[in-house]
Design a protein around this motif. Structure first.
Motif, PDB file in Angstrom:
ATOM      1  N   ALA A 179       0.841  -1.187   0.000  1.00 16.98           N
ATOM      2  CA  ALA A 179       0.000   0.000   0.000  1.00 16.98           C
ATOM      3  C   ALA A 179       0.880   1.242   0.000  1.00 16.98           C
ATOM      4  CB  ALA A 179      -0.913  -0.012   1.229  1.00 16.98           C
ATOM      5  N   LYS A 180       0.344   2.325  -0.532  1.00 14.17           N
ATOM      6  CA  LYS A 180       1.106   3.559  -0.628  1.00 14.17           C
ATOM      7  C   LYS A 180       1.587   3.989   0.756  1.00 14.17           C
ATOM      8  CE  LYS A 180       0.929   8.270  -2.407  1.00 14.17           C
ATOM      9  NZ  LYS A 180       0.090   9.282  -3.080  1.00 14.17           N
ATOM     10  N   GLY A 181       2.912   4.259   0.856  1.00 16.41           N
ATOM     11  CA  GLY A 181       3.484   4.704   2.113  1.00 16.41           C
ATOM     12  C   GLY A 181       3.899   3.578   3.038  1.00 16.41           C
ATOM     13  N   GLU A 182       3.563   2.335   2.700  1.00 16.53           N
ATOM     14  CA  GLU A 182       3.927   1.215   3.571  1.00 16.53           C
ATOM     15  C   GLU A 182       5.393   0.856   3.336  1.00 16.53           C
ATOM     16  OE1 GLU A 182       2.318  -3.259   4.746  1.00 16.53           O
ATOM     17  OE2 GLU A 182       1.353  -2.078   3.160  1.00 16.53           O
ATOM     18  N   ALA A 183       6.104   0.559   4.411  1.00 14.08           N
ATOM     19  CA  ALA A 183       7.539   0.318   4.328  1.00 14.08           C
ATOM     20  C   ALA A 183       7.902  -1.018   4.951  1.00 14.08           C
ATOM     21  CB  ALA A 183       8.299   1.441   5.037  1.00 14.08           C
ATOM     22  N   PRO A 196      12.412   9.434  13.494  1.00 12.33           N
ATOM     23  CA  PRO A 196      11.732   8.415  12.686  1.00 12.33           C
ATOM     24  C   PRO A 196      11.442   8.907  11.270  1.00 12.33           C
ATOM     25  CG  PRO A 196      10.780   8.525  14.884  1.00 12.33           C
ATOM     26  CD  PRO A 196      11.743   9.669  14.784  1.00 12.33           C
ATOM     27  N   THR A 197      11.794   8.097  10.289  1.00  8.86           N
ATOM     28  CA  THR A 197      11.597   8.457   8.887  1.00  8.86           C
ATOM     29  C   THR A 197      11.658   7.194   8.050  1.00  8.86           C
ATOM     30  OG1 THR A 197      12.361   9.902   7.111  1.00  8.86           O
ATOM     31  CG2 THR A 197      14.057   8.802   8.408  1.00  8.86           C
ATOM     32  N   HIS A 198      11.377   7.337   6.767  1.00  9.30           N
ATOM     33  CA  HIS A 198      11.500   6.228   5.827  1.00  9.30           C
ATOM     34  C   HIS A 198      12.629   6.529   4.845  1.00  9.30           C
ATOM     35  CE1 HIS A 198       6.973   5.059   6.444  1.00  9.30           C
ATOM     36  NE2 HIS A 198       7.744   4.658   7.432  1.00  9.30           N
ATOM     37  N   GLU A 203      13.509   5.647  -6.651  1.00 14.07           N
ATOM     38  CA  GLU A 203      12.209   6.183  -7.093  1.00 14.07           C
ATOM     39  C   GLU A 203      11.030   5.357  -6.580  1.00 14.07           C
ATOM     40  OE1 GLU A 203      12.214   9.018  -8.472  1.00 14.07           O
ATOM     41  OE2 GLU A 203      14.375   9.146  -8.845  1.00 14.07           O
ATOM     42  N   GLY A 204      11.139   4.839  -5.372  1.00 16.49           N
ATOM     43  CA  GLY A 204      10.025   4.115  -4.768  1.00 16.49           C
ATOM     44  C   GLY A 204      10.044   2.614  -4.966  1.00 16.49           C
ATOM     45  N   ARG A 205      11.088   2.093  -5.617  1.00 15.67           N
ATOM     46  CA  ARG A 205      11.169   0.636  -5.800  1.00 15.67           C
ATOM     47  C   ARG A 205      11.155  -0.095  -4.466  1.00 15.67           C
ATOM     48  NH1 ARG A 205      15.115  -3.059  -5.293  1.00 15.67           N
ATOM     49  NH2 ARG A 205      16.615  -1.421  -4.794  1.00 15.67           N
ATOM     50  N   LEU A 206      11.780   0.526  -3.458  1.00 19.31           N
ATOM     51  CA  LEU A 206      11.840  -0.075  -2.135  1.00 19.31           C
ATOM     52  C   LEU A 206      11.741   1.037  -1.097  1.00 19.31           C
ATOM     53  CD1 LEU A 206      12.340  -2.621  -0.378  1.00 19.31           C
ATOM     54  CD2 LEU A 206      14.798  -2.173  -0.603  1.00 19.31           C
ATOM     55  N   VAL A 207      10.857   0.867  -0.123  1.00 18.03           N
ATOM     56  CA  VAL A 207      10.722   1.828   0.970  1.00 18.03           C
ATOM     57  C   VAL A 207      11.046   1.103   2.269  1.00 18.03           C
ATOM     58  CG1 VAL A 207       9.189   3.422   2.182  1.00 18.03           C
ATOM     59  CG2 VAL A 207       8.953   3.092  -0.286  1.00 18.03           C
ATOM     60  N   ILE A 208      12.008   1.653   3.011  1.00 14.34           N
ATOM     61  CA  ILE A 208      12.507   0.996   4.216  1.00 14.34           C
ATOM     62  C   ILE A 208      12.179   1.858   5.433  1.00 14.34           C
ATOM     63  CG2 ILE A 208      14.618   0.371   5.468  1.00 14.34           C
ATOM     64  CD1 ILE A 208      15.811  -0.446   2.800  1.00 14.34           C
ATOM     65  N   GLN A 209      11.706   1.193   6.479  1.00 12.04           N
ATOM     66  CA  GLN A 209      11.553   1.856   7.770  1.00 12.04           C
ATOM     67  C   GLN A 209      12.696   1.389   8.668  1.00 12.04           C
ATOM     68  OE1 GLN A 209       7.885   1.110   9.827  1.00 12.04           O
ATOM     69  NE2 GLN A 209       8.491   2.284  11.638  1.00 12.04           N
TER      70      GLN A 209
END
Length: 296
Positions: A179-183, A196-198, A203-209
């Motif tokens: 889902a959009k914004g999910e990391a 805290p940040t992501h 270009e959004g291929r992978l989003v890490i928390q």
């Protein structure tokens, strides 16, 4: 207008009194006083008020000082340049540079510059604060992503990117539909003041928390902890380059929309000294592709 009288007025105004100006210049107080009186007579206004506590610029004197200080410097430099012609770089070169870049690169660069220009001596100060080149008498400053400053000019000589890296033993998350914004949460090594940040990669291929396991106060400590396998880390690519090349770290991706640029800056005078011109050209030549990959 007599330029000598104007120069003597600026001398007295800068030093705050006839006595100090006399000692600094070797000119007699009588000569300085007469020159200022002649200038006031020519302009028809008082430039300096002479009181019991010393001298103080009038409003007209302050205006004259503000409007002529820069041009007078340029006249003096033009005369020096005309006398010296195409003089070889010489004298002390005082440089301010960020601490990390100084530790990684400036030792080699300064040694090579002095070998190329043996009449130059270098004093480098590793400072992360914003130094004032004029007030603190620096010839050159190296700054990261500097804000526009009308008093300084220079060139961008290298650029860097932020990358997320980890030791090969740390599993790399696999990109998958989310889902959009999910990391994806991963153990991480971060700065002491981390909020805290992501980390958005490629270009959004992978989003890490990042989930902090270690909080450290320098990029070098973070890099070394990442090599040991303590977690993922966000680093300038140049700092991790050797470890990536040797396989001690694996690059997970590049942070989107973030670029680090290093600039070499000096005051915006039109006639910088030969030593400043030579150093600006020299450091730019060290990075011919403008890539801040520091080897060795």
């Amino acid at each position: 207008m007599d330029l000598n009288a104007l120069a003597d007025f600026a001398l007295v105004a800068t030093h705050g009194g006839l006595g100090k100006a006399s000692r600094a210049s070797g000119k007699s107080k009588a000569t300085l006083s007469r020159r200022i009186a002649d200038l006031e007579e020519e302009l028809g206004v008082r430039l300096i008020e002479r009181g019991a506590r010393g001298l103080k610029l009038t409003e007209a004197g302050q205006m004259l000082m503000t409007r002529t200080e820069g041009p007078m410097h340029e006249v003096a430099e033009a005369m020096t340049a005309a006398r010296e012609g195409l003089a070889a770089p010489r004298g002390r070169l005082r440089i301010a540079a960020p601490s990390l870049f100084s530790h990684l690169a400036m030792g080699h660069i300064c040694a090579q510059f002095c070998a190329a220009y043996p009449e130059v001596t270098i004093e480098l100060v590793a400072e992360d604060r914003m130094v004032d080149l004029v007030e603190e008498q620096f010839d050159v400053a190296i700054r990261i992503n500097p804000s526009p400053d009308t008093s300084l000019v220079g060139r961008c000589f290298a650029k860097d990117r932020l990358v997320v890296v980890a030791a090969p033993s740390v599993p790399m998350p696999k990109p998958r539909a989310r889902a959009k914004g999910e990391a994806t949460s991963v153990p991480a090594i971060v700065f002491s003041n981390f909020e805290p940040t992501h980390w958005t990669l490629d270009e959004g291929r992978l989003v890490i928390q990042p989930i902090p396991r270690l909080r450290l106060s320098s990029f070098l400590m973070i890099r070394d902890a990442a090599v040991t396998g303590a977690g993922a880390a966000l680093l300038p690519q140049s700092i991790a380059w050797n470890q990536l090349t040797r396989g001690e770290l694996v690059q997970w991706g590049t942070v989107s929309g973030v670029e680090t640029a290093l600039w070499v800056l000096h005051t915006s005078r039109r006639l910088p000294p030969p030593k400043v011109r030579a150093f600006v050209d020299f450091i730019c030549d060290q990075y011919p592709e403008a890539s801040l990959v520091l080897k060795g």
